[in-house]
Design a protein around this motif. Structure first.
Motif, PDB file in Angstrom:
ATOM      1  N   LYS A 143      15.796  -1.127  15.340  1.00 40.61           N
ATOM      2  CA  LYS A 143      14.494  -0.553  15.706  1.00 40.61           C
ATOM      3  C   LYS A 143      14.020  -1.006  17.021  1.00 40.61           C
ATOM      4  N   GLY A 157       4.404  -6.306  14.786  1.00 40.87           N
ATOM      5  CA  GLY A 157       5.541  -5.341  15.023  1.00 40.87           C
ATOM      6  C   GLY A 157       5.349  -4.252  13.943  1.00 40.87           C
ATOM      7  N   TYR A 158       4.210  -4.433  13.161  1.00 39.36           N
ATOM      8  CA  TYR A 158       4.269  -3.631  11.896  1.00 39.36           C
ATOM      9  C   TYR A 158       3.110  -2.566  12.312  1.00 39.36           C
ATOM     10  N   GLY A 173      15.221  -9.655  18.714  1.00 36.76           N
ATOM     11  CA  GLY A 173      15.072  -9.867  17.246  1.00 36.76           C
ATOM     12  C   GLY A 173      14.199 -10.865  16.830  1.00 36.76           C
ATOM     13  N   GLY A 174      14.471 -11.972  15.982  1.00 35.35           N
ATOM     14  CA  GLY A 174      13.458 -12.883  15.574  1.00 35.35           C
ATOM     15  C   GLY A 174      13.149 -13.882  16.581  1.00 35.35           C
ATOM     16  N   LEU A 185      11.592  -6.551  17.223  1.00 36.66           N
ATOM     17  CA  LEU A 185      11.263  -5.622  16.016  1.00 36.66           C
ATOM     18  C   LEU A 185      12.662  -5.566  14.774  1.00 36.66           C
ATOM     19  N   ARG A 224      24.013  -9.189   5.011  1.00 36.54           N
ATOM     20  CA  ARG A 224      23.926  -9.260   6.249  1.00 36.54           C
ATOM     21  C   ARG A 224      25.013 -10.423   6.683  1.00 36.54           C
ATOM     22  N   ASP A 229       9.599 -15.390  16.177  1.00 30.83           N
ATOM     23  CA  ASP A 229       9.391 -16.322  14.928  1.00 30.83           C
ATOM     24  C   ASP A 229       9.973 -17.638  15.496  1.00 30.83           C
ATOM     25  N   SER A 244       7.105  -8.884  15.365  1.00 32.89           N
ATOM     26  CA  SER A 244       6.945  -9.906  14.228  1.00 32.89           C
ATOM     27  C   SER A 244       5.538  -9.801  13.512  1.00 32.89           C
TER      28      SER A 244
HETATM   29  N1  UDP Z   1       9.716  -6.914  12.608  1.00 37.50           N
HETATM   30  C1  UDP Z   1       8.841  -6.145  13.015  1.00 37.50           C
HETATM   31  N2  UDP Z   1       8.627  -4.967  12.776  1.00 37.50           N
HETATM   32  C2  UDP Z   1       9.335  -4.327  11.668  1.00 37.50           C
HETATM   33  C3  UDP Z   1      10.535  -5.216  11.139  1.00 37.50           C
HETATM   34  C4  UDP Z   1      10.816  -6.482  11.454  1.00 37.50           C
HETATM   35  O1  UDP Z   1       8.291  -6.605  13.926  1.00 37.50           O
HETATM   36  O2  UDP Z   1       9.246  -3.256  11.378  1.00 37.50           O
HETATM   37  C5  UDP Z   1      10.044  -8.422  13.013  1.00 37.50           C
HETATM   38  C6  UDP Z   1      10.404  -9.542  12.007  1.00 37.50           C
HETATM   39  O3  UDP Z   1       9.004  -9.941  11.513  1.00 37.50           O
HETATM   40  C7  UDP Z   1      11.111 -10.416  12.570  1.00 37.50           C
HETATM   41  C8  UDP Z   1      12.143  -9.461  13.574  1.00 37.50           C
HETATM   42  O4  UDP Z   1      11.397  -8.353  13.633  1.00 37.50           O
HETATM   43  O5  UDP Z   1      10.372 -11.224  13.408  1.00 37.50           O
HETATM   44  C9  UDP Z   1      13.460  -9.520  12.961  1.00 37.50           C
HETATM   45  O6  UDP Z   1      14.121 -10.480  12.832  1.00 37.50           O
HETATM   46  P1  UDP Z   1      15.704 -10.710  12.352  1.00 37.50           P
HETATM   47  O7  UDP Z   1      16.045 -11.995  12.556  1.00 37.50           O
HETATM   48  O8  UDP Z   1      15.729  -9.820  10.852  1.00 37.50           O
HETATM   49  O9  UDP Z   1      16.384  -9.754  13.447  1.00 37.50           O
HETATM   50  P2  UDP Z   1      17.558 -10.188  14.110  1.00 37.50           P
HETATM   51  O10 UDP Z   1      17.074 -11.129  15.094  1.00 37.50           O
HETATM   52  O11 UDP Z   1      18.574 -10.130  13.154  1.00 37.50           O
HETATM   53  O12 UDP Z   1      17.744  -8.522  14.723  1.00 37.50           O
END
Ligand code: UDP
Length: 240
Positions: free
Chosen positions: A163, A135-136, A185-186, A159, A222, A189, A108
């Motif tokens: 990824k 995560g960046y 995933g998220g 991430l 999506r 957050d 995140s």
């Molecule tokens: N994120 C990250 N690094 C990246 C791309 C995404 O840390 O290079 C984080 C982003 O901030 C978010 C999460 O990965 O907190 C992705 O959440 P999303 O809901 O899009 O993913 P999902 O739960 O659908 O896999």
């Protein structure tokens, strides 16, 4: 027991059984991998054999979301339960606190993992969060050495898919102390409270998805994966 849903070998478990499996990974002698695909991600996996193979190599593959449960039902091989990644993570926290498990949060935007850690410590008093990293990062190596410096037993990798799954499988051999890592995933957050919920009346009318879509129109592509995934299930059933 594994159950195939459109090419993904889900663990057909209740939340309690998933948590017990998580504890077995903690007791193991190598880094175990947990993945939690929802319908959108499962749809991507149905189109991408490499990603599908990766997910199927996980030690625990949990059905995150009603879409996967619905597809299994359509296929007449129902799953016993939805086990959402964020709920699985939340339920692990008191187990970690009881066992003295050291947890690292990776992913995140900057600041989110720290905020999530504070919330988690309230949810599970005594929880040890031994480190956080956004995560960046520039290189995977930088992230791996930050994690290893903190010597965690458990690692939440947030991430986004694919990824986080690629990261976990590529680096499992370099994470000497980790016993359980989960791609969530998220979720950070979610723990940090950064995801704005829709107004109550919209939630009541089951229109939260519409609120999200209006706020973030780029989600449309999506979001369309869910109906496409359900359609795949109907097609597969027809083919028998
Ligand atoms: N994120 C990250 N690094 C990246 C791309 C995404 O840390 O290079 C984080 C982003 O901030 C978010 C999460 O990965 O907190 C992705 O959440 P999303 O809901 O899009 O993913 P999902 O739960 O659908 O896999």
């Amino acid at each position: 027991m594994k159950l195939d849903v459109l090419g993904l070998q889900f663990d057909n478990v209740t939340m309690e059984e998933a948590l017990a499996a998580g504890e077995r990974l903690l007791d193991g002698d190598r880094p175990g991998i947990v993945v939690t695909p929802n319908a959108e991600i499962a749809y991507e996996a149905s189109k991408d054999a490499d990603f599908r193979d990766l997910l199927n190599q996980a030690d625990l593959l949990l059905p995150d979301g009603a879409g996967v449960v619905l597809a299994a039902k359509i296929l007449r091989t129902p799953l016993r339960s939805k086990v959402a990644g964020i709920d699985f993570a939340a339920n692990l926290l008191p187990i970690f606190a009881r066992r003295g498990t050291r947890l690292y949060l990776l992913g995140s935007k900057p600041g989110v993992a720290e905020a999530a850690a504070e919330k988690m410590k309230v949810l599970a008093p005594g929880l040890i969060v031994c480190g956080t990293h956004d995560g960046y990062f520039q290189t995977d190596d930088a992230a791996i050495s930050a994690v290893n410096d903190a010597a965690p037993d458990a690692l939440f990798v947030c991430l986004g898919a694919p990824k986080q799954e690629k990261f976990m499988f590529a680096h499992r051999g370099e994470l000497a102390t980790v016993r359980l890592m989960a791609g969530l995933g998220g979720s950070l957050d979610g723990f940090a409270g950064n995801v704005k919920r829709a107004p109550k009346w919209m939630i009541r009318l089951q229109l939260e998805w519409l609120y999200r879509l209006v706020k973030e129109p780029k989600r449309l592509g999506r979001m369309m994966r869910l109906p496409k995934y359900i359609l795949l299930a109907f097609r597969a059933r027809r083919k028998g």
